[in-house]
Design a protein around this motif. Structure first.
Motif, mmCIF file in Angstrom:
data_model
loop_
_atom_site.group_PDB
_atom_site.id
_atom_site.type_symbol
_atom_site.label_atom_id
_atom_site.label_comp_id
_atom_site.label_asym_id
_atom_site.label_seq_id
_atom_site.Cartn_x
_atom_site.Cartn_y
_atom_site.Cartn_z
ATOM 1 N N ILE A 12 38.291 28.526 44.477
ATOM 2 C CA ILE A 12 39.532 29.264 44.176
ATOM 3 C C ILE A 12 39.716 30.445 45.142
ATOM 4 O O ILE A 12 40.570 31.300 44.934
ATOM 5 N N HIS A 13 38.880 30.470 46.175
ATOM 6 C CA HIS A 13 38.998 31.489 47.235
ATOM 7 C C HIS A 13 38.950 32.908 46.665
ATOM 8 O O HIS A 13 39.684 33.792 47.103
ATOM 9 N N CYS A 14 38.065 33.111 45.708
ATOM 10 C CA CYS A 14 37.978 34.432 45.081
ATOM 11 C C CYS A 14 37.241 35.446 45.955
ATOM 12 O O CYS A 14 37.401 36.648 45.784
ATOM 13 N N GLY A 15 36.383 34.958 46.845
ATOM 14 C CA GLY A 15 35.658 35.859 47.732
ATOM 15 C C GLY A 15 34.398 36.448 47.115
ATOM 16 O O GLY A 15 33.709 37.253 47.761
ATOM 17 N N ASP A 16 34.064 36.063 45.895
ATOM 18 C CA ASP A 16 32.867 36.616 45.240
ATOM 19 C C ASP A 16 31.595 36.293 46.032
ATOM 20 O O ASP A 16 30.676 37.112 46.105
ATOM 21 N N CYS A 17 31.538 35.093 46.598
ATOM 22 C CA CYS A 17 30.327 34.689 47.330
ATOM 23 C C CYS A 17 30.105 35.591 48.551
ATOM 24 O O CYS A 17 28.969 36.006 48.832
ATOM 25 N N ALA A 18 31.185 35.896 49.258
ATOM 26 C CA ALA A 18 31.053 36.742 50.449
ATOM 27 C C ALA A 18 30.608 38.154 50.046
ATOM 28 O O ALA A 18 29.782 38.773 50.721
ATOM 29 N N ASN A 54 20.385 32.390 47.285
ATOM 30 C CA ASN A 54 21.074 31.748 46.150
ATOM 31 C C ASN A 54 22.086 32.658 45.431
ATOM 32 O O ASN A 54 22.664 32.273 44.420
ATOM 33 N N ARG A 55 22.317 33.868 45.931
ATOM 34 C CA ARG A 55 23.222 34.782 45.208
ATOM 35 C C ARG A 55 24.659 34.252 45.187
ATOM 36 O O ARG A 55 25.367 34.428 44.207
ATOM 37 N N CYS A 56 25.073 33.626 46.304
ATOM 38 C CA CYS A 56 26.446 33.092 46.324
ATOM 39 C C CYS A 56 26.635 32.034 45.240
ATOM 40 O O CYS A 56 27.694 31.955 44.609
ATOM 41 N N VAL A 57 25.612 31.246 45.012
ATOM 42 C CA VAL A 57 25.690 30.206 43.979
ATOM 43 C C VAL A 57 25.779 30.854 42.592
ATOM 44 O O VAL A 57 26.564 30.431 41.741
ATOM 45 N N GLU A 58 25.001 31.922 42.397
ATOM 46 C CA GLU A 58 24.964 32.581 41.085
ATOM 47 C C GLU A 58 26.317 33.171 40.704
ATOM 48 O O GLU A 58 26.672 33.220 39.522
ATOM 49 N N VAL A 59 27.086 33.624 41.700
ATOM 50 C CA VAL A 59 28.362 34.287 41.366
ATOM 51 C C VAL A 59 29.560 33.334 41.447
ATOM 52 O O VAL A 59 30.661 33.712 41.019
ATOM 53 N N CYS A 60 29.367 32.160 42.016
ATOM 54 C CA CYS A 60 30.527 31.270 42.226
ATOM 55 C C CYS A 60 31.089 30.773 40.883
ATOM 56 O O CYS A 60 30.403 30.047 40.153
ATOM 57 N N PRO A 61 32.325 31.127 40.554
ATOM 58 C CA PRO A 61 32.904 30.685 39.276
ATOM 59 C C PRO A 61 33.204 29.182 39.261
ATOM 60 O O PRO A 61 33.395 28.608 38.190
ATOM 61 N N SER A 62 33.221 28.573 40.439
ATOM 62 C CA SER A 62 33.518 27.139 40.508
ATOM 63 C C SER A 62 32.254 26.283 40.534
ATOM 64 O O SER A 62 32.338 25.060 40.664
ATOM 65 N N HIS A 63 31.110 26.951 40.440
ATOM 66 C CA HIS A 63 29.815 26.233 40.390
ATOM 67 C C HIS A 63 29.618 25.289 41.575
ATOM 68 O O HIS A 63 29.113 24.170 41.431
#
Ligand code: SF4
Ligand code: SF4
Length: 144
Positions: A12-18, A54-63
């Motif tokens: 969803i291009h939220c940018g949380d991973c970045a 693995n932090r990007c995976v932990e925050v990704c709302p789209s799993h």
């Protein structure tokens, strides 16, 4: 290509991973580069700098299984680098063999040229030998 369709949703291009990445990478851009098999782009996005935290995976709302993708991408890049190194060694070996062949051919040409310009071998006939013996004998008889 890693996927887990049972829980994965579209990005969803939220940018949380970045924002979560401690290595200042853009996991979303890396993900889409790898989805497209665009390894040059993945390299440009510094895939090799991913510390696999693995932090990007932990925050990704789209799993999205980002880390699985990154590990797969790294192994593909490593395989490409290995193939490139083998190709470079093959090319270097072929040019070395061609250079050595050319050097040997040049050396053979040089030897043939030397042989062609060498002075003719002096031949002594049997009659010459007999005449020399006779001259020596005559000299000894004259001056015993
Ligand atoms: S796994 Fe890699 S891309 Fe994801 S947050 Fe960690 S360092 Fe960044
Ligand atoms: S956290 Fe997940 S959904 Fe959000 S931009 Fe990154 S990959 Fe896309």
């Amino acid at each position: 290509m890693p996927t887990d369709p049972s829980i994965q949703q579209p990005c969803i291009h939220c940018g949380d991973c970045a924002r979560a990445c401690p290595d200042a990478l853009n996991p979303e851009a890396l993900f889409f580069a790898l989805v497209r098999d665009d390894f040059a782009a993945a390299r440009g996005q510094r895939l090799d700098a991913c510390s696999e935290c693995n932090r990007c995976v932990e925050v990704c709302p789209s799993h999205i299984p980002l880390l699985d993708w990154f590990r797969w991408g790294k192994s593909e890049l490593a395989a490409q680098a290995h193939a490139d190194a083998l190709r470079a060694r093959f090319i270097a070996r072929n040019s070395r063999l061609a250079r050595e062949r050319a050097e040997r051919a040049a050396a053979r040409r040089e030897v043939r040229a030397d042989a062609a310009t060498a002075l003719p071998v002096q031949t002594i006939s049997h009659a010459d030998v007999l005449a020399a013996i006779a001259r020596g004998r005559a000299k000894r008889e004259k001056h015993p």
